[in-house]
Design a protein around this motif. Structure first.
Motif, mmCIF file in Angstrom:
data_model
loop_
_atom_site.group_PDB
_atom_site.id
_atom_site.type_symbol
_atom_site.label_atom_id
_atom_site.label_comp_id
_atom_site.label_asym_id
_atom_site.label_seq_id
_atom_site.Cartn_x
_atom_site.Cartn_y
_atom_site.Cartn_z
ATOM 1 N N ASN A 36 28.026 138.445 60.756
ATOM 2 C CA ASN A 36 29.097 139.415 61.009
ATOM 3 C C ASN A 36 28.916 140.555 60.036
ATOM 4 O O ASN A 36 29.294 140.468 58.873
ATOM 5 C CB ASN A 36 30.465 138.750 60.842
ATOM 6 N N LEU A 37 28.318 141.627 60.508
ATOM 7 C CA LEU A 37 27.904 142.702 59.610
ATOM 8 C C LEU A 37 29.069 143.353 58.880
ATOM 9 O O LEU A 37 28.988 143.563 57.658
ATOM 10 C CB LEU A 37 27.107 143.744 60.404
ATOM 11 N N PRO A 38 30.189 143.705 59.539
ATOM 12 C CA PRO A 38 31.279 144.335 58.788
ATOM 13 C C PRO A 38 31.885 143.442 57.709
ATOM 14 O O PRO A 38 32.408 143.939 56.714
ATOM 15 C CB PRO A 38 32.302 144.667 59.879
ATOM 16 N N GLU A 39 31.819 142.119 57.915
ATOM 17 C CA GLU A 39 32.416 141.221 56.931
ATOM 18 C C GLU A 39 31.426 140.743 55.877
ATOM 19 O O GLU A 39 31.830 140.224 54.834
ATOM 20 C CB GLU A 39 33.035 140.010 57.640
ATOM 21 N N ALA A 40 30.146 140.890 56.139
ATOM 22 C CA ALA A 40 29.132 140.417 55.188
ATOM 23 C C ALA A 40 29.077 141.320 53.969
ATOM 24 O O ALA A 40 29.128 142.545 54.087
ATOM 25 C CB ALA A 40 27.772 140.366 55.863
ATOM 26 N N ARG A 41 28.943 140.709 52.819
ATOM 27 C CA ARG A 41 28.817 141.482 51.594
ATOM 28 C C ARG A 41 27.429 141.258 51.000
ATOM 29 O O ARG A 41 26.601 140.553 51.544
ATOM 30 C CB ARG A 41 29.925 141.095 50.612
ATOM 31 N N ALA A 42 27.178 141.874 49.869
ATOM 32 C CA ALA A 42 25.816 141.963 49.339
ATOM 33 C C ALA A 42 25.165 140.598 49.175
ATOM 34 O O ALA A 42 23.990 140.419 49.520
ATOM 35 C CB ALA A 42 25.835 142.708 48.003
ATOM 36 N N ALA A 43 25.900 139.607 48.649
ATOM 37 C CA ALA A 43 25.291 138.297 48.407
ATOM 38 C C ALA A 43 24.855 137.648 49.717
ATOM 39 O O ALA A 43 23.749 137.119 49.824
ATOM 40 C CB ALA A 43 26.271 137.399 47.663
ATOM 41 N N GLU A 44 25.727 137.693 50.741
ATOM 42 C CA GLU A 44 25.385 137.103 52.034
ATOM 43 C C GLU A 44 24.252 137.863 52.706
ATOM 44 O O GLU A 44 23.347 137.275 53.305
ATOM 45 C CB GLU A 44 26.617 137.089 52.939
ATOM 46 N N LEU A 45 24.312 139.191 52.613
ATOM 47 C CA LEU A 45 23.246 139.998 53.200
ATOM 48 C C LEU A 45 21.907 139.736 52.517
ATOM 49 O O LEU A 45 20.865 139.715 53.164
ATOM 50 C CB LEU A 45 23.595 141.485 53.097
ATOM 51 N N THR A 46 21.937 139.538 51.213
ATOM 52 C CA THR A 46 20.697 139.276 50.484
ATOM 53 C C THR A 46 20.028 138.011 51.005
ATOM 54 O O THR A 46 18.815 137.991 51.255
ATOM 55 C CB THR A 46 20.982 139.144 48.976
ATOM 56 N N VAL A 47 20.815 136.959 51.196
ATOM 57 C CA VAL A 47 20.267 135.720 51.728
ATOM 58 C C VAL A 47 19.772 135.925 53.154
ATOM 59 O O VAL A 47 18.652 135.536 53.511
ATOM 60 C CB VAL A 47 21.324 134.597 51.670
ATOM 61 N N HIS A 48 20.606 136.566 53.977
ATOM 62 C CA HIS A 48 20.262 136.738 55.391
ATOM 63 C C HIS A 48 18.984 137.553 55.565
ATOM 64 O O HIS A 48 18.087 137.171 56.334
ATOM 65 C CB HIS A 48 21.419 137.428 56.117
ATOM 66 N N LEU A 49 18.881 138.670 54.869
ATOM 67 C CA LEU A 49 17.739 139.557 55.080
ATOM 68 C C LEU A 49 16.459 138.987 54.483
ATOM 69 O O LEU A 49 15.365 139.203 55.027
ATOM 70 C CB LEU A 49 18.035 140.941 54.498
ATOM 71 N N ASN A 50 16.568 138.251 53.393
ATOM 72 C CA ASN A 50 15.371 137.609 52.855
ATOM 73 C C ASN A 50 14.926 136.447 53.723
ATOM 74 O O ASN A 50 13.736 136.148 53.802
ATOM 75 C CB ASN A 50 15.613 137.180 51.410
ATOM 76 N N GLU A 51 15.866 135.777 54.398
ATOM 77 C CA GLU A 51 15.473 134.780 55.384
ATOM 78 C C GLU A 51 14.843 135.452 56.602
ATOM 79 O O GLU A 51 13.906 134.922 57.197
ATOM 80 C CB GLU A 51 16.678 133.939 55.803
ATOM 81 N N LEU A 52 15.379 136.601 56.965
ATOM 82 C CA LEU A 52 14.831 137.340 58.106
ATOM 83 C C LEU A 52 13.363 137.678 57.895
ATOM 84 O O LEU A 52 12.557 137.633 58.833
ATOM 85 C CB LEU A 52 15.646 138.612 58.337
ATOM 86 N N THR A 53 12.981 138.030 56.668
ATOM 87 C CA THR A 53 11.578 138.382 56.427
ATOM 88 C C THR A 53 10.649 137.196 56.646
ATOM 89 O O THR A 53 9.449 137.383 56.854
ATOM 90 C CB THR A 53 11.361 138.946 55.008
ATOM 91 N N ALA A 54 11.193 135.970 56.612
ATOM 92 C CA ALA A 54 10.360 134.810 56.933
ATOM 93 C C ALA A 54 9.945 134.859 58.396
ATOM 94 O O ALA A 54 8.788 134.600 58.738
ATOM 95 C CB ALA A 54 11.108 133.517 56.626
ATOM 96 N N CYS A 55 10.901 135.187 59.291
ATOM 97 C CA CYS A 55 10.559 135.322 60.711
ATOM 98 C C CYS A 55 9.674 136.540 60.949
ATOM 99 O O CYS A 55 8.741 136.493 61.764
ATOM 100 C CB CYS A 55 11.828 135.422 61.551
ATOM 101 N N LEU A 56 9.962 137.625 60.260
ATOM 102 C CA LEU A 56 9.113 138.812 60.395
ATOM 103 C C LEU A 56 7.684 138.488 59.979
ATOM 104 O O LEU A 56 6.725 138.894 60.641
ATOM 105 C CB LEU A 56 9.677 139.954 59.547
ATOM 106 N N TRP A 57 7.542 137.762 58.893
ATOM 107 C CA TRP A 57 6.199 137.385 58.428
ATOM 108 C C TRP A 57 5.526 136.481 59.450
ATOM 109 O O TRP A 57 4.339 136.628 59.719
ATOM 110 C CB TRP A 57 6.301 136.701 57.069
#
Length: 414
Positions: free
Chosen positions: A200-221
């Motif tokens: 939920n992008l509007p509710e996500a804050r920096a800590a949650e986004l940090t985890v989410h986006l770094n996990e995303l790079t695993a799929c990107l890789w």
């Protein structure tokens, strides 16, 4: 390319955005001198790409989606901001054998100084009130049929000390890399079983986004490492830093509302409040932040294959107008790679055909013309209809050569 964020709606040149071609833009400085005699400019483009790699006509978009499958788990660990060192000592990659074959490194000859480069998503802090429904129509082969998945691979941890990016040694070599890069012969694994969880992008804050986006790079890789390795390149997994206020990076200051790839430290940066510049009805769409990161990862692909430095060298060489064309070629190629990724993981991540089509409209709405409200604005990222066209082109193809924006007329990346 990274814009500086000025007063909303303020025209460029009046205290607002800083545009490509200005003295303070963050492009790599090269020391090659002029191109060889008799070839003072980048060779001309064909009026039509014989391989059909640029937008033509769009076939019906599939509405079905691959059923979600087992996701790929990665450790949920925080990723801090690394210390930034000065880039340099890059190893150029020279083509060996037939086009599309592997590359090997050769000794660096001091022809480029340290690379300091930021490539940013085309967002501006101005109101998105111009919603246009058009877009260039596309053509091309469909992605790999559903039912096939890429084999599991071991995903590395984010790399804070990656190897240097490849660099060409001459303008002629830069041209060869741009037009006939080995990676263009490779195919992205579409679909995969890599599952990206919803956020939920509007509710996500920096800590949650940090985890989410770094996990995303695993799929990107997982999607992009196999074709790059087959082409003879390496793909370190870039870290992602989420920030809430301006920070200083290896590429300089990152403004408070931006997303960018920095080749100086091969790191992706994302501003937590970035979603606020999107229309409200797009802020909660599935996969919006993931598409933004996929675009930035597209610049990672360009950096690791030598495309980014080669393009930037030509971007600096000519006039401001010529430089903007090269900037747009780089940006729309990243859009195309992002489109491929959305389809590669869309089925496993629960995205429908409508969800994927909605992302096309997100890309359209970050076109230079849509964001500025000026129909013929000559910017560094391109018109909304062309950005949408290249993104959709990526969604409809799996061969990376279909994203070759360097062999099409300038009008195709206008």
């Amino acid at each position: 390319m990274t814009q500086q964020w000025g007063t909303p709606g303020q025209p460029p040149g009046q205290g607002g955005q800083q545009w490509a071609g200005q003295p303070n833009w963050n492009r790599p400085t090269q020391a090659w001198g002029a191109p060889a005699a008799g070839q003072p400019q980048y060779p001309g483009y064909p009026q039509q790409n014989p391989q059909g790699a640029y937008p033509q006509g769009q076939p019906p978009y599939p509405q079905g989606a691959v059923p979600p499958q087992a996701g790929y788990g990665v450790p949920q660990a925080p990723f801090g901001q690394p210390a930034y060192g000065q880039p340099g000592g890059f190893q150029p990659a020279n083509r060996q054998g037939a086009p599309g074959g592997p590359r090997r490194s050769s000794p660096f000859r001091g022809l480029l100084i340290g690379l300091v480069l930021v490539i940013g998503i085309a967002f501006f802090a101005i109101s998105l009130t111009h919603y246009l429904g058009g877009g260039s129509e596309l053509g091309g082969n469909q992605p790999t049929s559903p039912g096939t998945t890429s084999p599991p691979v071991e995903v590395p941890e984010p790399d804070y000390s990656p190897p240097p990016v490849p660099q060409p040694e001459t303008y002629e070599q830069a041209t060869e890399w741009l037009k006939d890069n080995a990676v263009y012969a490779e195919t992205a694994p579409i679909p995969t079983d890599c599952q990206v969880p919803a956020i939920n992008l509007p509710e996500a804050r920096a800590a949650e986004l940090t985890v989410h986006l770094n996990e995303l790079t695993a799929c990107l890789w997982r999607v992009w490492a196999p074709p790059l390795e087959k082409a003879g390149f390496t793909l370190p997994r870039p870290p992602v830093t989420v920030y809430t206020e301006p920070i200083t990076t290896a590429c300089g200051k990152e403004d408070g509302v931006n997303a960018s790839y920095c080749a100086g430290d091969q790191h992706i940066y994302y501003a937590e409040p970035l979603y606020k510049i999107l229309p409200q009805d797009q802020q909660t769409l599935p996969f919006v932040v993931d598409t933004i990161l996929a675009h930035e990862f597209g610049h990672t692909i360009q950096a690791r294959t030598g495309l980014l430095v080669a393009s930037a060298a030509w971007e600096q060489h000519g006039t401001k107008a010529e430089g903007l064309v090269f900037s747009r070629r780089a940006e729309m190629q990243a859009d195309c790679f992002a489109g491929m990724f959305t389809v590669a993981v869309g089925g496993a991540s629960g995205l429908s055909g409508n969800d994927l089509a909605n992302l096309q409209d997100v890309i359209f709405n970050i076109g230079d013309d849509v964001l500025t409200g000026q129909a013929n604005y000559n910017g560094g990222h391109g018109l909304g209809k062309n950005r949408k066209a290249w993104f959709t082109n990526g969604q409809q193809n799996s061969q990376m050569g279909k994203c070759n924006t360097y062999v099409v007329p300038a009008s195709a990346v206008r």
